[in-house]
Design a protein around this motif. Sequence first.
Motif, PDB file in Angstrom:
ATOM      1  N   LEU A 114       8.243 -11.307 -11.104  1.00 59.25           N
ATOM      2  CA  LEU A 114       8.166 -12.031  -9.835  1.00 59.25           C
ATOM      3  C   LEU A 114       8.295 -11.093  -8.632  1.00 59.25           C
ATOM      4  N   LEU A 115       8.953  -9.955  -8.799  1.00 56.78           N
ATOM      5  CA  LEU A 115       9.259  -9.084  -7.658  1.00 56.78           C
ATOM      6  C   LEU A 115       8.020  -8.603  -6.897  1.00 56.78           C
ATOM      7  N   PRO A 116       6.951  -8.121  -7.549  1.00 57.78           N
ATOM      8  CA  PRO A 116       5.780  -7.694  -6.773  1.00 57.78           C
ATOM      9  C   PRO A 116       5.128  -8.826  -5.992  1.00 57.78           C
ATOM     10  N   ILE A 117       5.294 -10.058  -6.474  1.00 57.76           N
ATOM     11  CA  ILE A 117       4.713 -11.198  -5.768  1.00 57.76           C
ATOM     12  C   ILE A 117       5.512 -11.526  -4.513  1.00 57.76           C
ATOM     13  N   LEU A 118       6.806 -11.203  -4.528  1.00 58.68           N
ATOM     14  CA  LEU A 118       7.676 -11.521  -3.397  1.00 58.68           C
ATOM     15  C   LEU A 118       7.636 -10.471  -2.294  1.00 58.68           C
ATOM     16  N   VAL A 123       5.355  -2.048  -1.044  1.00 56.16           N
ATOM     17  CA  VAL A 123       6.744  -1.844  -1.458  1.00 56.16           C
ATOM     18  C   VAL A 123       6.803  -1.005  -2.729  1.00 56.16           C
ATOM     19  N   GLN A 124       5.848  -1.211  -3.660  1.00 54.77           N
ATOM     20  CA  GLN A 124       5.834  -0.398  -4.863  1.00 54.77           C
ATOM     21  C   GLN A 124       5.633   1.075  -4.517  1.00 54.77           C
ATOM     22  N   ALA A 125       4.749   1.357  -3.566  1.00 52.04           N
ATOM     23  CA  ALA A 125       4.520   2.741  -3.159  1.00 52.04           C
ATOM     24  C   ALA A 125       5.764   3.328  -2.492  1.00 52.04           C
ATOM     25  N   LEU A 126       6.408   2.535  -1.637  1.00 57.82           N
ATOM     26  CA  LEU A 126       7.647   2.998  -1.010  1.00 57.82           C
ATOM     27  C   LEU A 126       8.711   3.316  -2.062  1.00 57.82           C
ATOM     28  N   GLY A 127       8.854   2.430  -3.038  1.00 60.98           N
ATOM     29  CA  GLY A 127       9.848   2.643  -4.079  1.00 60.98           C
ATOM     30  C   GLY A 127       9.573   3.896  -4.886  1.00 60.98           C
ATOM     31  N   ILE A 128       8.307   4.160  -5.170  1.00 62.77           N
ATOM     32  CA  ILE A 128       7.951   5.372  -5.919  1.00 62.77           C
ATOM     33  C   ILE A 128       8.306   6.617  -5.118  1.00 62.77           C
ATOM     34  N   ILE A 129       8.075   6.577  -3.813  1.00 60.10           N
ATOM     35  CA  ILE A 129       8.426   7.718  -2.965  1.00 60.10           C
ATOM     36  C   ILE A 129       9.939   7.931  -2.949  1.00 60.10           C
ATOM     37  N   PHE A 130      10.701   6.844  -2.794  1.00 57.49           N
ATOM     38  CA  PHE A 130      12.160   6.963  -2.803  1.00 57.49           C
ATOM     39  C   PHE A 130      12.678   7.479  -4.144  1.00 57.49           C
ATOM     40  N   LEU A 131      11.980   7.134  -5.204  1.00 57.48           N
ATOM     41  CA  LEU A 131      12.459   7.476  -6.536  1.00 57.48           C
ATOM     42  C   LEU A 131      11.966   8.849  -6.996  1.00 57.48           C
ATOM     43  N   ALA A 157       1.577   2.840  -8.589  1.00 59.06           N
ATOM     44  CA  ALA A 157       1.888   1.738  -7.677  1.00 59.06           C
ATOM     45  C   ALA A 157       1.010   0.519  -7.944  1.00 59.06           C
ATOM     46  N   ASN A 158      -0.283   0.732  -8.133  1.00 59.47           N
ATOM     47  CA  ASN A 158      -1.183  -0.398  -8.343  1.00 59.47           C
ATOM     48  C   ASN A 158      -0.995  -1.041  -9.705  1.00 59.47           C
ATOM     49  N   ALA A 159      -0.593  -0.264 -10.708  1.00 60.13           N
ATOM     50  CA  ALA A 159      -0.313  -0.852 -12.018  1.00 60.13           C
ATOM     51  C   ALA A 159       0.905  -1.773 -11.943  1.00 60.13           C
ATOM     52  N   CYS A 160       1.925  -1.357 -11.190  1.00 66.00           N
ATOM     53  CA  CYS A 160       3.093  -2.229 -10.993  1.00 66.00           C
ATOM     54  C   CYS A 160       2.695  -3.513 -10.287  1.00 66.00           C
ATOM     55  N   TYR A 161       1.749  -3.430  -9.358  1.00 64.64           N
ATOM     56  CA  TYR A 161       1.320  -4.603  -8.598  1.00 64.64           C
ATOM     57  C   TYR A 161       0.389  -5.499  -9.424  1.00 64.64           C
ATOM     58  N   GLY A 162      -0.429  -4.897 -10.295  1.00 65.35           N
ATOM     59  CA  GLY A 162      -1.394  -5.677 -11.063  1.00 65.35           C
ATOM     60  C   GLY A 162      -0.836  -6.286 -12.330  1.00 65.35           C
ATOM     61  N   LEU A 163       0.242  -5.698 -12.880  1.00 62.41           N
ATOM     62  CA  LEU A 163       0.795  -6.170 -14.147  1.00 62.41           C
ATOM     63  C   LEU A 163       1.163  -7.656 -14.133  1.00 62.41           C
ATOM     64  N   PRO A 164       1.887  -8.174 -13.116  1.00 62.29           N
ATOM     65  CA  PRO A 164       2.234  -9.604 -13.136  1.00 62.29           C
ATOM     66  C   PRO A 164       1.016 -10.518 -13.161  1.00 62.29           C
ATOM     67  N   GLN A 165      -0.081 -10.115 -12.550  1.00 60.20           N
ATOM     68  CA  GLN A 165      -1.267 -10.959 -12.541  1.00 60.20           C
ATOM     69  C   GLN A 165      -1.884 -11.050 -13.931  1.00 60.20           C
ATOM     70  N   VAL A 166      -1.854  -9.941 -14.677  1.00 57.37           N
ATOM     71  CA  VAL A 166      -2.348  -9.969 -16.052  1.00 57.37           C
ATOM     72  C   VAL A 166      -1.469 -10.878 -16.909  1.00 57.37           C
ATOM     73  N   ILE A 311       9.047  -1.512 -12.230  1.00 52.26           N
ATOM     74  CA  ILE A 311       9.039  -2.530 -11.181  1.00 52.26           C
ATOM     75  C   ILE A 311      10.455  -2.788 -10.685  1.00 52.26           C
ATOM     76  N   LEU A 312      11.388  -2.950 -11.622  1.00 51.22           N
ATOM     77  CA  LEU A 312      12.778  -3.160 -11.233  1.00 51.22           C
ATOM     78  C   LEU A 312      13.333  -1.957 -10.479  1.00 51.22           C
ATOM     79  N   ALA A 313      13.022  -0.745 -10.968  1.00 54.86           N
ATOM     80  CA  ALA A 313      13.576   0.462 -10.359  1.00 54.86           C
ATOM     81  C   ALA A 313      13.043   0.678  -8.952  1.00 54.86           C
ATOM     82  N   THR A 314      11.725   0.512  -8.763  1.00 55.43           N
ATOM     83  CA  THR A 314      11.149   0.754  -7.439  1.00 55.43           C
ATOM     84  C   THR A 314      11.636  -0.278  -6.424  1.00 55.43           C
ATOM     85  N   THR A 315      11.764  -1.528  -6.843  1.00 52.87           N
ATOM     86  CA  THR A 315      12.255  -2.552  -5.919  1.00 52.87           C
ATOM     87  C   THR A 315      13.728  -2.327  -5.590  1.00 52.87           C
TER      88      THR A 315
END
Length: 559
Positions: A114-118, A123-131, A157-166, A311-315
């Motif tokens: 649910l996190l990428p949808i919210l 945000v996924q890209a930001l989280g990857i940079i922070f991590l 980043a895009n795989a984290c965003y696309g996974l929930p849709q699949v 997804i959990l880590a980047t968020t």
Amino acid sequence: MNTATWSLAPVRREGAWRAVFVALATLPLLGLLVFVAWPLALIVLRSITGDDHAWTFARYAALLGSPRILQAGWHSLAMGATVTAISVSAGFAVAFALHRSRLPGKAVMRFALLLPILSPSLVQALGIIFLLGRAGLVHQVTGWNFDLYGFWGLVFANACYGLPQVVLIVSSSLAGTDRRYYDGAEVLGASRWRQFLDITLPQCRYALVAAAFVVFTVTVTDFGNAIVIGGRYRVLATEIYAAVAGQLDFGLGAAIGTVLLLPAVLSIAVERMVARRSGRVADGAMVVQAPRNIARDVGLGLVAFVALAPILATTAIVVYASFARLWPYKLGVTLANYHVNLADGFAPIVTSLQVSLLAALVGTALLFSLALAQRRMSGPLAAVSSFLALLPAAVPGLVLGIGYLVAFNDGPLSGWLYGSIAILVACNFYHYHAQGYLAMVAGLRNVPAALEEVAQCLGAGTARRIGEVVLPYAAPTLASVFFFLFMRSMVTLSGVVFLVTPALNLAAVAVMQLDMNGSVSQAAAYATCVMVVTGLAVAAMRLAAARASKMVKRSRHVA
């Protein structure tokens, strides 16, 4: 005389009923013509006309002759194919773990999905940079360096965003598979692996194809992750932004946007084919109960962990960075990042709330009117109505935003529309019109036709039939569509990035602006606020859906 009057009464009532439904369809269809078909036609027209308004294909020739654009196109295709392969493979495994295993902690898995949808896509890209960035947490702890900006960062980043849709698409197929197929295979002596190959995969093949096209289209047209973590790896989405926002070259932007329409249109065609071939789940289908199998559950658990942990880590790291004193050097907790240095402070969040509420209210009403009218349409009118309702699904957000610039920057509607909340509401609503429409049509199928006929025979007027028969059964769908439109309006970026003004900014765009200005911790704080708002919307949606379900049960009991 009385007999004739009685015999004509049902005919008159049916005629009045049809007239009401035509009236219900007029405003939604007019909105689709003005806010979707017209801007889209102008984009195509602008791409094939020169500055002197003469017909020309010079812009397409320039695209084919530009090494920069060709390279960006190749980058988009390569990235889209890689993300699609990863997302579909991992998404199928996660969906299988949710529906065909006895893994504990499935609530946590659904929360991670649910996190990428919210959150806004970036945000996924930001989280990857922070991590994993040069000043990221992993580098601070281990000293390891990652070449993050570019192809692999975008893929991550895009795989984290696309996974929930699949997972969402495949889950519907797995949930609808009848258990009796597997019972029959057991009787015939088929092994678990044989059942997977001969039953599970064939049942999911159309869903997998649809998911692949959806993820590919979303990835190729995504703007948020590309602008944050793309670096020098240029893609078509960033080229559109550079052409329109940087060079003010609407013609070049229109030409690239028209090219981006092609994968989206192909995706819609494939989804329609999949919907026709996959058919509907039979009534009374028995839900598959996963047998105990420790080896299967351990394997699926490891795959799900690898897929969902990022997804959990980047968020989580984005939320944590929003409270850090000076990321990554002073990690003490502070609220200073929530005092953002934007001139309008948190006004974009307030504006986003207003826009999202209006988009949800107006959009739900229009979609309900159109879906209700569609029930009585037939022939060419029904075909045209359905085509217009689904057309926005083939228009990427960036392309829709350019279309609004071209259509409403001048002309009869520009005086009251451009630079107003109205254009932002329209863009957000029509960007997700097709999904809301399909949900509304599916929800109205739950209204018993026999109950409507009984109400008609008893002489109930049109308003009473809608209010007392249709609305109680459609209430859960209305609540779901309302919150869907609200949440997507809160986090969308690509459609509105060209339409905001200094006096009228939105939260997702403010996150991008803060990041581009180097205020990454404040960008994290802004993104966290957006996630909190959308999270509260999800909680409210579940509460509203529960109450609506009770209303439906009461209506069925009375019926």
